[in-house]
Design a protein around this motif. Structure first.
Motif, PDB file in Angstrom:
ATOM      1  N   TRP A 164     107.939  79.626  10.851  1.00 21.52           N
ATOM      2  CA  TRP A 164     109.011  80.430  10.272  1.00 21.52           C
ATOM      3  C   TRP A 164     108.841  80.554   8.752  1.00 21.52           C
ATOM      4  N   ARG A 165     108.507  79.422   8.135  1.00 19.59           N
ATOM      5  CA  ARG A 165     108.271  79.471   6.687  1.00 19.59           C
ATOM      6  C   ARG A 165     107.074  80.370   6.369  1.00 19.59           C
ATOM      7  N   LYS A 166     106.057  80.285   7.210  1.00 25.04           N
ATOM      8  CA  LYS A 166     104.898  81.136   6.995  1.00 25.04           C
ATOM      9  C   LYS A 166     105.278  82.606   7.124  1.00 25.04           C
ATOM     10  N   LEU A 167     106.112  82.906   8.146  1.00 29.69           N
ATOM     11  CA  LEU A 167     106.560  84.292   8.303  1.00 29.69           C
ATOM     12  C   LEU A 167     107.408  84.732   7.117  1.00 29.69           C
ATOM     13  N   ILE A 168     108.253  83.793   6.639  1.00 30.67           N
ATOM     14  CA  ILE A 168     109.081  84.131   5.473  1.00 30.67           C
ATOM     15  C   ILE A 168     108.199  84.397   4.264  1.00 30.67           C
ATOM     16  N   ASP A 169     107.196  83.501   4.079  1.00 20.15           N
ATOM     17  CA  ASP A 169     106.276  83.700   2.949  1.00 20.15           C
ATOM     18  C   ASP A 169     105.528  85.029   3.094  1.00 20.15           C
ATOM     19  N   SER A 198     106.503  87.565   4.786  1.00 21.59           N
ATOM     20  CA  SER A 198     107.465  88.653   4.601  1.00 21.59           C
ATOM     21  C   SER A 198     107.754  88.881   3.124  1.00 21.59           C
ATOM     22  N   GLN A 199     107.933  87.751   2.401  1.00 28.88           N
ATOM     23  CA  GLN A 199     108.199  87.886   0.965  1.00 28.88           C
ATOM     24  C   GLN A 199     107.000  88.486   0.238  1.00 28.88           C
ATOM     25  N   LYS A 213     104.548  93.007  -2.201  1.00 28.71           N
ATOM     26  CA  LYS A 213     103.486  94.008  -2.267  1.00 28.71           C
ATOM     27  C   LYS A 213     104.036  95.403  -2.061  1.00 28.71           C
ATOM     28  N   LEU A 214     104.973  95.539  -1.102  1.00 25.71           N
ATOM     29  CA  LEU A 214     105.585  96.859  -0.883  1.00 25.71           C
ATOM     30  C   LEU A 214     106.337  97.313  -2.123  1.00 25.71           C
TER      31      LEU A 214
END
Length: 768
Positions: free
Chosen positions: A352-357, A359-360, A365-366
């Protein structure tokens, strides 16, 4: 790939069990171990109460027995007439006595037999055996002692009676019968019934597993319970002796025999000093309670098992979403290793933290790409590269990138910073991008503080633009006033921070998105009219009046001096003349556009002269567009530095290297000519004239290349040839001198000077 351990549920299920089941187990065990103790104490207390009740009942019966005896002592049937005559000869009196004794016996359940003893004739009278005369002297003496006792009422613990019928207890209650003169005429003896006493003790030992008996003060038996005989078993005797060891004192104690604990209670009957002893196995006392407790423990255990099962199913049901979530995250995850300490929740947290990272990072980047797209779109828009879009499409794209383009007019101001080399302390040469970035940030902060609807465009070349959007209905004069006011404040801040020359060009206000680029072009055009003598300027094409025609002032003489210095390779002289040229041009052309044109003219003249000389500048050879580079520079000092670094210094260095190579080639040719024509008149001047150089330059180059000067080199060659002729030929000295290009007299003198001996002597000393 990361390994995970998916056993968190199984490792931590015990926590659920502990939370749900452990309290019940603790309560059950506590009820068993603590409750049993309490219940045992309560049972013992109840047992004592029961003994107390029996004791009180026996005391009441004994009291009644004493009372009955006292009452019968005064019965008229027991009077002095019994002493008159032979009682056996008085049937009526005897019958009345027997009836009275029977009534007395039946008056209390403890009375086993009622006996009348008359001192006269030693008679014993009882209902069962009638009238009996005591023949034994010892027995008679014992009964006679009863009459001599001080008390009229006594308990006789050692009675000896000749009567045989139903005498089971050696204890009796004795009442003396007083005669007329106060002397006792006999006694009423109430023998106790053992079975009746046993009836009182039976409730204390109903099943016979314990004991209940009465002993006398000295420890001898009164009754041993419902035994038909007075014989005792081992348990009776052991507990009796234990009670005797305790002094037959009233109280309780625990006696262990053969692994069985007995609860022993000793009490006293106050009227006859009897001791009753009751011993009951503790297991019998507590067995009903223990049974109930065990049943409670069993039910608690069943409830514990039910709680474990329910906890298991509830936990699995609760865990099902977690397991499903782990399954979703479990792609590309290998089987966990035994030493892996991570569990599924740590795994989910990590994923989850990896996904959050991610995502962030993706969001950053976006956002960065959005800002880049926004900046790129704006840059293309203001430069006029989006001309193929219609007005509606352009405004839609502006709205898409975050601008409110509806009913808006637009304007651009262009800020340019010059003289970075003269900025003291803030920025140095090579910090152009850093200085522009700092200026853009300052401008953005000022726009944010003033709440302007504007955007900053960084050109990264000491210039930046600000794109403004105003309501279309705002008057043009007010917009211009706002632009000039903001530009003035911006110049003050940037000048103080960067210590550079700041110029702002104000573009015109446009009402169509397609014409935004025109505002930028107008601002750039306005900057060309910057006054070179001013450090802070705001230029607007609307305020620039037509200039009257003035005489062209161009320093042609200094231009020629620069070109001549370059041709002969005098770098310092060329730089000094270039500085003079810039100062003269600045004084004659105060506007930037005119000054720039003058510098371009100088560049053209220098390039023309260099091309005519046949030597190309490295900048020309690299294919660089020098005119374009010079046109991009707006500051006079920067132009001077560019001309020095790009044109003068490289050309002079290249010219120097070319001259050195040319001179090396000339020296090589001169040495070849010396070797070929040493016997002819040859001089430094003739060689310099022959190869088109000055004798000074040739002498200098010859010295650098050969390590010696021209004359020394020529002398060495001629003398070497002369020594060779002296050794190998018989020619005369004069002839040899002429062959090597010397006069005879001079040859002899120079030979002796160099070799230390004359030519003739040299020939004599040399081997043939």
């Amino acid at each position: 790939m990361r390994k995970i351990n998916l056993s968190f549920f199984y490792k931590n299920l015990i926590i659920v069990f502990a939370v749900t089941c452990l309290p019940m187990a603790i309560i059950a065990v506590s009820n068993y171990f603590i409750g049993v103790k309490q219940i045992e104490a309560e049972v013992k207390r109840n047992h004592r109460l029961q003994l107390q009740q029996i004791y009180q009942s026996m005391e009441e019966q004994l009291f009644q027995l004493e009372t009955i005896g006292n009452q019968w002592m005064f019965n008229p049937v027991f009077n002095h007439e019994l002493l008159e005559g032979d009682l056996r000869l008085k049937p009526d009196t005897t019958r009345e006595l027997l009836v009275s004794l029977r009534i007395l016996k039946e008056s209390n359940p403890l009375i086993g037999n009622a006996v009348l003893y008359l001192e006269k004739d030693r008679l014993l009278i009882s209902e069962e055996e009638g009238i009996y005369t005591i023949q034994d002297e010892a027995t008679a003496q014992t009964f006679q002692q009863l009459l001599g006792a001080k008390s009229s009422l006594m308990w006789w613990n050692r009675p000896i009676s000749p009567l045989k019928y139903k005498i089971k207890v050696n204890v009796a209650l004795v009442h003396k019968i007083q005669g007329a003169g106060g002397a006792p005429l006999g006694t009423i003896i109430l023998y106790l019934d053992k079975s009746k006493i046993d009836d009182y003790l039976y409730p204390l030992n109903p099943d016979g597993e314990g004991i209940a008996y009465i002993v006398k003060k000295n420890g001898s038996w009164v009754t041993n319970g419902r035994n038909q005989s007075m014989t005792t078993n081992e348990l009776d005797e052991a507990i009796r002796r234990e009670a005797i060891d305790y002094g037959l004192e009233a109280g309780d104690f625990i006696y262990n025999r053969k692994g069985i604990n007995y609860f022993v209670t000793v009490g006293s009957l106050s009227r006859n000093e009897w001791k009753y002893v009751v011993a009951t196995p503790l297991s019998k006392l507590t067995s009903p309670v223990i049974l109930v407790t065990k049943l409670g423990l069993a039910f608690s255990f069943i409830g514990l098992l039910a709680a474990i099962v329910l906890s298991w199913f509830a936990s699995r049901r609760i865990y099902r979403p977690v397991k499903h979530l782990v399954g979703l995250f479990k792609e590309n995850v290998v089987i966990p290793s035994p030493n892996d300490k991570s569990d599924e929740f740590q795994f989910i947290e990590g994923r989850w933290r990896k996904l959050i990272d991610e995502s962030q990072q993706l969001e950053a980047k976006l956002e960065q790409n959005r800002q880049l797209l926004r900046a790129g779109f704006l840059l293309q828009l203001i430069q006029g590269h989006l001309y193929f879009f219609s007005e509606t499409e352009l405004r839609e794209k502006m709205t898409f990138h975050g601008w409110n383009a509806s009913d808006k007019a637009f304007a651009i101001i262009l800020i340019r910073m010059d003289s970075i080399t003269n900025a003291k302390g803030s920025f140095n040469e090579g910090d152009e991008q850093l200085a522009t970035f700092a200026a853009a940030n300052i401008t953005q902060e000022m726009l944010h503080s003033s709440k302007q609807d504007a955007e900053v465009i960084n050109f990264h070349d000491l210039s930046l633009a600000v794109f403004f959007a105003y309501p279309a209905e705002r008057p043009k004069e007010q917009v211009k006033s706002d632009l000039f006011h903001f530009s003035g404040e911006l110049i003050q801040v940037l000048s103080r921070y960067t210590t550079m020359r700041i110029t702002v060009g104000v573009g015109k206000l446009v009402y169509a998105a397609q014409n935004i680029y025109k505002s930028l072009e107008e601002a750039r055009t306005a900057l060309q009219f910057r006054d070179l003598d001013k450090n802070e300027q705001i230029l607007d094409m609307d305020n620039l009046l037509p200039q009257e025609t003035s005489r062209v002032s161009y320093p042609f003489t200094i231009e020629n001096a620069i070109i001549q210095s370059l041709k002969i390779g005098l770098k310092e002289e060329a730089v000094r003349e270039l500085k003079r040229f810039v100062e003269e041009l600045k004084q004659g052309q105060s506007k930037e556009i005119q000054f720039q044109q003058g510098m371009l003219q100088l560049l053209g003249s220098i390039m023309h002269a260099l091309l005519k000389s046949g030597l190309y500048s490295p900048a020309i050879q690299s294919g660089s567009n020098l005119y374009e580079q010079l046109s991009a520079i707006k500051d006079p000092d920067e132009m001077l530095r560019w001309m020095r670094i790009t044109i003068i210094e490289p050309y002079v260095e290249d010219l120097s290297q070319t001259r050195e190579k040319l001179l090396e080639q000339i020296v090589s040719k001169v040495t070849e000519a010396i070797h070929a024509r040493y016997h002819t008149p040859i001089s430094l001047e003739s060689c310099a004239d022959e190869y088109g150089v000055t004798s000074y330059n040739l002498s200098k180059a010859f010295k650098q290349c050969t390590g010696t000067n021209f004359i020394e080199y020529l002398t060495t060659i001629r003398l070497e040839k002369a020594k060779e002729l002296l050794r190998t030929t018989d020619l005369k000295i004069n002839a040899i001198a002429e062959k090597v290009g010397y006069q005879p007299t001079y040859f002899i003198r120079i030979f002796k000077k160099v070799e230390g001996i004359t030519p003739g002597r040299y020939r004599e000393c040399s081997p043939t």
